[in-house]
Design a protein around this motif. Structure first.
Motif, mmCIF file in Angstrom:
data_model
loop_
_atom_site.group_PDB
_atom_site.id
_atom_site.type_symbol
_atom_site.label_atom_id
_atom_site.label_comp_id
_atom_site.label_asym_id
_atom_site.label_seq_id
_atom_site.Cartn_x
_atom_site.Cartn_y
_atom_site.Cartn_z
ATOM 1 N N ALA A 1 0.840 -1.200 0.000
ATOM 2 C CA ALA A 1 0.000 0.000 0.000
ATOM 3 C C ALA A 1 0.874 1.248 0.000
ATOM 4 N N LYS A 2 0.450 2.255 -0.735
ATOM 5 C CA LYS A 2 1.100 3.550 -0.773
ATOM 6 C C LYS A 2 0.168 4.580 -0.130
ATOM 7 N N LEU B 1 -25.444 7.249 3.716
ATOM 8 C CA LEU B 1 -24.846 6.564 4.852
ATOM 9 C C LEU B 1 -24.080 5.333 4.390
ATOM 10 N N TYR B 2 -24.673 4.562 3.499
ATOM 11 C CA TYR B 2 -24.007 3.362 3.003
ATOM 12 C C TYR B 2 -22.687 3.718 2.316
ATOM 13 N N ALA B 3 -22.696 4.750 1.490
ATOM 14 C CA ALA B 3 -21.483 5.148 0.780
ATOM 15 C C ALA B 3 -20.399 5.606 1.738
ATOM 16 N N LEU B 4 -20.776 6.360 2.760
ATOM 17 C CA LEU B 4 -19.790 6.857 3.717
ATOM 18 C C LEU B 4 -19.173 5.720 4.526
ATOM 19 N N VAL B 5 -19.991 4.768 4.939
ATOM 20 C CA VAL B 5 -19.469 3.655 5.729
ATOM 21 C C VAL B 5 -18.566 2.770 4.881
ATOM 22 N N ARG B 6 -18.933 2.546 3.632
ATOM 23 C CA ARG B 6 -18.103 1.726 2.750
ATOM 24 C C ARG B 6 -16.780 2.412 2.414
ATOM 25 N N VAL B 7 -16.799 3.721 2.327
ATOM 26 C CA VAL B 7 -15.556 4.466 2.122
ATOM 27 C C VAL B 7 -14.595 4.195 3.276
ATOM 28 N N GLU B 8 -15.120 4.149 4.481
ATOM 29 C CA GLU B 8 -14.258 3.910 5.639
ATOM 30 C C GLU B 8 -13.660 2.505 5.596
ATOM 31 N N TYR B 9 -14.394 1.555 5.066
ATOM 32 C CA TYR B 9 -13.843 0.201 4.901
ATOM 33 C C TYR B 9 -12.636 0.224 3.968
ATOM 34 N N VAL B 10 -12.754 0.912 2.848
ATOM 35 C CA VAL B 10 -11.651 1.002 1.888
ATOM 36 C C VAL B 10 -10.439 1.661 2.537
ATOM 37 N N ARG B 11 -10.689 2.729 3.310
ATOM 38 C CA ARG B 11 -9.593 3.439 3.969
ATOM 39 C C ARG B 11 -8.890 2.553 4.994
ATOM 40 N N ARG B 12 -9.666 1.876 5.813
ATOM 41 C CA ARG B 12 -9.074 1.044 6.868
ATOM 42 C C ARG B 12 -8.282 -0.118 6.291
ATOM 43 N N LYS B 13 -8.781 -0.701 5.233
ATOM 44 C CA LYS B 13 -8.058 -1.796 4.594
ATOM 45 C C LYS B 13 -6.699 -1.309 4.091
ATOM 46 N N ALA B 14 -6.668 -0.141 3.474
ATOM 47 C CA ALA B 14 -5.410 0.402 2.968
ATOM 48 C C ALA B 14 -4.452 0.759 4.102
ATOM 49 N N ILE B 15 -4.989 1.339 5.176
ATOM 50 C CA ILE B 15 -4.138 1.697 6.316
ATOM 51 C C ILE B 15 -3.542 0.449 6.951
ATOM 52 N N LYS B 16 -4.351 -0.576 7.119
ATOM 53 C CA LYS B 16 -3.856 -1.819 7.727
ATOM 54 C C LYS B 16 -2.761 -2.443 6.864
ATOM 55 N N LEU B 17 -2.947 -2.446 5.559
ATOM 56 C CA LEU B 17 -1.925 -2.999 4.679
ATOM 57 C C LEU B 17 -0.655 -2.159 4.745
ATOM 58 N N TRP B 18 -0.804 -0.862 4.801
ATOM 59 C CA TRP B 18 0.351 0.052 4.902
ATOM 60 C C TRP B 18 1.142 -0.227 6.177
ATOM 61 N N LEU B 19 0.447 -0.456 7.294
ATOM 62 C CA LEU B 19 1.129 -0.758 8.555
ATOM 63 C C LEU B 19 1.811 -2.129 8.501
ATOM 64 N N LEU B 20 1.144 -3.108 7.923
ATOM 65 C CA LEU B 20 1.743 -4.434 7.795
ATOM 66 C C LEU B 20 3.029 -4.372 6.962
ATOM 67 N N ASP B 21 3.022 -3.543 5.936
ATOM 68 C CA ASP B 21 4.211 -3.391 5.101
ATOM 69 C C ASP B 21 5.402 -2.896 5.902
ATOM 70 N N ARG B 22 5.118 -2.161 6.984
ATOM 71 C CA ARG B 22 6.188 -1.569 7.784
ATOM 72 C C ARG B 22 6.460 -2.351 9.074
ATOM 73 N N GLY B 23 5.899 -3.541 9.163
ATOM 74 C CA GLY B 23 6.193 -4.417 10.284
ATOM 75 C C GLY B 23 5.389 -4.170 11.535
ATOM 76 N N TYR B 24 4.290 -3.396 11.422
ATOM 77 C CA TYR B 24 3.468 -3.121 12.586
ATOM 78 C C TYR B 24 2.184 -3.951 12.527
ATOM 79 N N ARG B 25 1.666 -4.275 13.693
ATOM 80 C CA ARG B 25 0.387 -4.984 13.762
ATOM 81 C C ARG B 25 -0.740 -3.968 13.736
ATOM 82 N N PRO B 26 -1.594 -4.010 12.729
ATOM 83 C CA PRO B 26 -2.663 -3.005 12.636
ATOM 84 C C PRO B 26 -3.776 -3.229 13.673
#
Length: 255
Positions: free
Chosen positions: A199-200, A230-255
């Motif tokens: 993730a970038k 509401l549905y669109a806003l909540v789904r946007v947060e899912y996309v964001r969290r998935k990317a953040i978690k992958l970004w942290l995993l790339d750097r050796g941190y547990r998300p």
């Protein structure tokens, strides 16, 4: 021409409040198999009361559980549902018509999934038609691959589309939706990381924005009113969290 039999498969865990409607919509099937992963409510008893054959199996992933269920049925044509889904009248008629003709020229069928959200169905945006392939010949398809989350059927042969909707009742509350999305985001990030995806920062910043624009604006999610927003806003947060978690995993941190 003799009628081709259909086996229905459902995986469950604490679905006593939803399993009755699901099973009632499958009354046209020749067999129903429920694979339960240790429910503490009366899911199993309710399923048995509907005539389903219930098998208990520890949960080891959505794809693996569904693949196991398909292996347990007696007939080769299989219809797979989740406990929060129901076959509507139009889809039932479409399936029965295809069945009565021997499922000609297809290894499987897909159809639209129509999701209920706080008392109304979402008919626009990223939520609909959300076509899923759930009816297939298990000799030519199945729940394959390694991904246990957002699992899908793959086929060795042609697929067709049936009219009607698979009605979906995915969330009992907003809290349940948020908790489910958190779990799915973690599972997807771990799956992607294990397979070398990285993730970038642009993915964290831009992917959620594009998800909102595509679903809410370009695909007309706004036509579903406040529910669509509401549905669109909540789904946007899912996309964001998935990317953040992958970004942290790339750097050796547990998300």
């Amino acid at each position: 021409m003799s009628r081709t039999p259909i086996s229905a498969c459902i995986i469950t865990f604490n679905e006593a409040d939803r399993i009755d409607d699901c099973l009632a919509s499958l009354a046209f099937c020749d067999e129903v198999v429920v694979v339960d992963s240790g429910s503490s409510d009366d899911t199993r008893a309710r399923a048995q009361a509907h005539g389903a054959r219930v098998i208990e199996r520890p949960f080891d992933g959505f794809r693996s559980q569904k693949a196991f269920a398909v292996e347990q049925v007696r007939h080769d044509w299989v219809l797979c549902l989740d406990a929060d889904e129901r076959v509507d009248a139009t889809l039932r008629a479409s399936i029965e018509a295809a069945r009565d003709h021997g499922f000609p020229g297809a290894a499987g069928y897909r159809f639209a999934r129509l999701s209920e959200y706080f008392g109304a169905f979402l008919r626009h945006g990223n939520a609909y038609p959300d076509r899923v392939l759930r009816l297939f010949d298990r000799r030519r398809g199945g729940w394959r691959g390694e991904r246990e989350i957002h699992e899908a059927v793959s086929l060795d042969g042609p697929r067709k589309t049936l009219a009607g909707n698979l009605e979906h009742h995915p969330y009992r509350s907003l809290s349940e939706q948020l908790a489910k999305q958190e779990r799915y985001a973690q599972m997807m990030a771990e799956y992607q990381h294990a397979r070398g995806k990285r993730a970038k920062l642009r993915h964290i910043l831009l992917n959620p924005w594009w998800r909102f624009v595509r679903g809410y604006v370009l695909r007309g999610g706004f036509l579903d009113g406040w529910r669509g927003l509401l549905y669109a806003l909540v789904r946007v947060e899912y996309v964001r969290r998935k990317a953040i978690k992958l970004w942290l995993l790339d750097r050796g941190y547990r998300p």
